[in-house]
Design a protein around this motif. Structure first.
Motif, short mmCIF file in Angstrom:
data_model
loop_
_atom_site.label_atom_id
_atom_site.label_comp_id
_atom_site.label_asym_id
_atom_site.label_seq_id
_atom_site.Cartn_x
_atom_site.Cartn_y
_atom_site.Cartn_z
N MET A 193 0.85 -1.20 0.00
CA MET A 193 0.00 0.00 0.00
C MET A 193 0.88 1.24 0.00
SD MET A 193 -2.88 1.18 2.75
CE MET A 193 -4.04 2.47 2.34
N ASN A 194 0.69 2.10 -0.99
CA ASN A 194 1.50 3.31 -1.05
C ASN A 194 0.77 4.49 -0.42
OD1 ASN A 194 -0.29 4.45 -3.06
ND2 ASN A 194 0.72 3.16 -4.58
N GLY A 195 1.50 5.60 -0.34
CA GLY A 195 0.94 6.78 0.30
C GLY A 195 -0.29 7.32 -0.39
N ASN A 196 -0.34 7.24 -1.70
CA ASN A 196 -1.50 7.74 -2.44
C ASN A 196 -2.76 6.94 -2.13
OD1 ASN A 196 -0.03 9.78 -3.71
ND2 ASN A 196 0.54 8.46 -5.44
N ASP A 197 -2.59 5.61 -2.00
CA ASP A 197 -3.73 4.75 -1.67
C ASP A 197 -4.25 5.07 -0.27
OD1 ASP A 197 -3.57 3.45 -4.09
OD2 ASP A 197 -2.29 1.84 -3.32
N LEU A 198 -3.32 5.31 0.67
CA LEU A 198 -3.71 5.65 2.03
C LEU A 198 -4.48 6.97 2.07
CD1 LEU A 198 -3.59 5.14 5.09
CD2 LEU A 198 -1.39 6.34 5.12
N LEU A 199 -3.97 7.97 1.37
CA LEU A 199 -4.63 9.28 1.34
C LEU A 199 -6.00 9.20 0.68
CD1 LEU A 199 -1.64 11.65 0.44
CD2 LEU A 199 -2.81 11.42 2.65
N ALA A 200 -6.09 8.40 -0.38
CA ALA A 200 -7.37 8.23 -1.08
C ALA A 200 -8.40 7.57 -0.17
CB ALA A 200 -7.18 7.41 -2.35
N ALA A 201 -7.96 6.53 0.56
CA ALA A 201 -8.86 5.84 1.48
C ALA A 201 -9.27 6.75 2.63
CB ALA A 201 -8.18 4.58 2.03
N ALA A 202 -8.32 7.53 3.15
CA ALA A 202 -8.62 8.48 4.23
C ALA A 202 -9.60 9.54 3.76
CB ALA A 202 -7.33 9.12 4.72
N LYS A 203 -9.39 10.03 2.53
CA LYS A 203 -10.29 11.04 1.99
C LYS A 203 -11.71 10.49 1.85
CE LYS A 203 -10.62 11.87 -2.38
NZ LYS A 203 -10.37 12.23 -3.79
N ASP A 204 -11.83 9.26 1.36
CA ASP A 204 -13.15 8.66 1.21
C ASP A 204 -13.86 8.53 2.56
OD1 ASP A 204 -12.71 8.42 -1.48
OD2 ASP A 204 -12.32 6.26 -1.47
#
Length: 224
Positions: free
Chosen positions: A1-12
């Motif tokens: 899991m990269n940082g972009n995936d984490l930020l996208a999930a957090a944003k959702d």
């Protein structure tokens, strides 16, 4: 899991939670005030209206979030477009709102019931209308409980977002489950878990701190 995936999930997760909480309060706050006002000891008792509103609240509080997701598919199709709502974060908004607004209504009702009846009667004897009592006395005096209830509500809604995986809506909790259950990235799972814990703790502490601050102001007002 990269940082972009984490930020996208957090944003959702944050979008689902914040928008659902706002709408739940738009519906639940006035409903809670009506439940309080029409209750047996309320400002304007009305057994029939109170029974109808109470029944609606109790029914929606009794239905688990997962079942509401299934039950509300037709409504979601009408509002968001058939075939377009599933798989996006906003597809959870309607189920989250229906799961939460009744909970908000009861919390508001309980908070308003904590206001001292003697104080209400004293101000009412001065000629204050019911609207003035609600907006100028009852709601301001119950601010501490309302703020605490808000913190509890938003944390609960974060928990409800865990059901988003059933309609592929995503979010941090769903991402953590997928990474852990399918065994693809245990480190990523724990990063998601820690992130969720941090968000929940921040919201809880912020709500508690604000409630205490408001309560202190109230105590100072009474001393003066």
């Amino acid at each position: 899991m990269n940082g972009n995936d984490l930020l996208a999930a957090a944003k959702d997760t944050l979008l689902m939670t914040c928008i659902s909480t706002i709408i739940a309060y738009v519906l639940g706050l006035p409903l809670g005030v009506l439940l309080y006002t029409t209750s047996k000891k309320g400002l304007k008792p009305n057994k029939a209206i109170n029974l109808i509103l109470g029944t609606i609240v109790n029914v929606f509080r009794s239905i688990p979030c997962l079942l509401l997701i299934i039950i509300l598919i037709p409504l979601s199709n009408v509002i968001l477009g058939k075939g377009q709502w599933s798989g996006h974060w906003y597809s959870m908004i309607i189920p989250l709102v229906f799961t939460s607004f009744a909970f908000v209504a009861r919390m508001v009702e309980q908070a308003l019931n904590e206001v001292d009846a003697g104080e209400i009667e004293a101000i009412k004897s001065l000629g204050a209308s019911n609207w003035q009592l609600i907006t100028k006395v009852i709601i301001p005096e119950s601010r501490t409980s309302l703020i605490s209830g808000f913190a509890v509500t938003i944390v609960s809604i974060i928990g409800y977002t865990s059901f988003a995986g059933y309609i592929a809506a995503g979010g941090l909790i769903v991402e953590a489950f997928n990474l852990g259950y399918y065994g693809t990235d245990k480190l990523g799972m724990w990063i998601c878990v820690i992130f969720v814990v941090i968000v929940v703790q921040v919201l809880q502490e912020a709500g508690l701190a604000l409630a205490k601050k408001v309560d202190k102001r109230r105590a100072v007002k009474w001393e003066m």
